[in-house]
Design a protein around this motif. Structure first.
Motif, short mmCIF file in Angstrom:
data_model
loop_
_atom_site.label_atom_id
_atom_site.label_comp_id
_atom_site.label_asym_id
_atom_site.label_seq_id
_atom_site.Cartn_x
_atom_site.Cartn_y
_atom_site.Cartn_z
N TRP A 30 -5.81 78.34 -16.46
CA TRP A 30 -7.07 78.01 -17.11
C TRP A 30 -8.17 78.92 -16.57
CZ3 TRP A 30 -7.99 74.97 -21.23
CH2 TRP A 30 -7.03 74.02 -21.58
N ARG A 60 -12.50 79.98 -17.29
CA ARG A 60 -13.78 79.69 -17.91
C ARG A 60 -14.45 81.03 -18.23
NH1 ARG A 60 -18.91 76.29 -16.24
NH2 ARG A 60 -20.49 77.71 -17.06
N LEU A 80 -13.72 69.07 -13.10
CA LEU A 80 -12.59 69.52 -13.92
C LEU A 80 -11.26 69.10 -13.29
CD1 LEU A 80 -13.71 73.17 -14.70
CD2 LEU A 80 -14.00 71.16 -16.14
N ASP A 132 -21.75 73.23 -17.54
CA ASP A 132 -20.33 73.32 -17.87
C ASP A 132 -20.10 73.96 -19.23
OD1 ASP A 132 -19.89 70.10 -16.35
OD2 ASP A 132 -19.46 72.06 -15.48
N TYR A 173 -13.48 77.80 -22.66
CA TYR A 173 -12.38 77.59 -21.74
C TYR A 173 -11.10 78.14 -22.36
CZ TYR A 173 -15.60 74.85 -19.03
OH TYR A 173 -16.68 74.47 -18.27
#
Lengths: 112, 113
Positions: free
Chosen positions: A35, A37, A62, A82, A86
Motif C-alpha cells: 500500500w 499513499r 491506518l 489523510d 491510496y
C-alpha cells in the motif's frame, strides 16, 4: 495473469467517519501486497507490505489487512490530512521479483 | 531516511527533442526503476536495472532507453520526444531480491509540445 482492482475509485468522508478501501487481486503466487499513499503532484509514499493471508499492519489511523483474494485499508476517524490517493500494488511470481503491478488507486477526500 | 531524487520536477520539450531524466538514490540500492503514471492507467514500468550497466525492459519500453553507469544513478532517455510521452515520470529504487519495498522519488512532469 496478475490483476489488481481497487474500489471505490473515489471516496468522500466527513472528518471522523471511518471507512475501508478495497484492493481485490488475482496472482499466480503472492510475493507481497503493498500500500502506498500519493499526494497530488508527488511520488507514492510507502505505507505497508503484507505477505500472507491473515497478516495485519497498523500505522496511526491506518490498518491494512490481507486475505487470499483481497486487501483492505481501514481508516479510523480520518482527518483532512489523510486526503490523498491510496495505491495498492502486488508482486507475484508472474510479475517478477523486481516489479510491482499497480491498481489505479482510490482518491480519498476527508471533509472538515 | 530513504532518498530518491529526480533532478527535474517540471520540463517542457518540443517534439523530436532528446530528453534526459536523471535520478539519484542514496541508499546503496541494487535495483532502480523508471515508471510513468497516466490518469486511469496507473503506474506502468518502463525499464528497470538490477546492477550497474544491467537493464531489463518493463511493460512499455518503446520510445525509451536507459543508462546506469554508477550504482546510485539511473537515467531515462527519450531519443525523440513525442506528444504521447507527455506524462508524470517516477524513478524508484529497492534492495535486490524479491519482496523488498520499492521507494519512489517525487516525480518529473514532462510536457511535450
Amino acid at each position: 495473469e496478475d490483476q489488481v482492482t481497487q474500489s471505490p475509485e473515489a471516496l468522500r468522508l466527513q472528518e471522523g467517519e471511518s471507512s475501508s478501501l478495497n484492493c481485490s487481486y488475482t496472482v499466480s503466487g503472492l510475493r507481497g501486497l503493498f500500500w502506498y499513499r500519493q499526494d497530488p503532484g508527488k511520488g507514492p509514499e510507502f505505507l505497508f507490505t503484507l505477505y500472507s493471508a491473515g497478516e495485519e499492519k497498523e500505522k496511526e489511523r491506518l490498518k491494512a489487512t490481507l486475505t487470499k483474494k483481497e486487501s483492505f485499508l481501514h481508516i479510523t476517524a480520518p482527518k483532512p490530512e489523510d486526503s490523498a490517493t491510496y495505491l495498492c500494488a502486488l508482486r507475484g511470481y508472474q510479475t517478477g521479483a523486481n516489479n510491482l503491478f499497480f491498481g489505479t488507486g482510490t482518491r480519498l477526500t476527508v471533509i472538515p | 531516511d530513504v532518498k530518491v531524487t529526480q533532478s527535474s520536477r517540471y520540463l517542457v520539450k518540443r517534439t523530436g527533442e532528446k530528453v534526459f531524466l536523471e535520478c539519484v538514490q542514496d541508499m546503496d540500492h541494487e535495483n532502480m526503476f523508471w515508471y510513468r503514471q497516466d490518469p486511469g492507467l496507473g503506474l506502468r514500468l518502463i525499464y528497470f536495472s538490477y546492477d550497474v550497466k544491467m537493464k531489463e525492459k518493463g511493460d512499455i519500453p518503446e520510445g525509451y532507453s536507459v543508462s546506469r553507469e554508477k550504482k546510485e544513478r539511473f537515467s531515462l532517455i527519450l531519443e525523440s520526444a513525442s506528444t504521447n510521452q507527455t506524462s508524470m515520470y517516477l524513478c524508484a529504487s529497492s534492495l535486490g531480491g524479491a519482496g523488498n519495498t520499492i521507494y519512489f522519488g517525487e516525480g518529473s512532469w514532462l510536457t511535450v509540445v
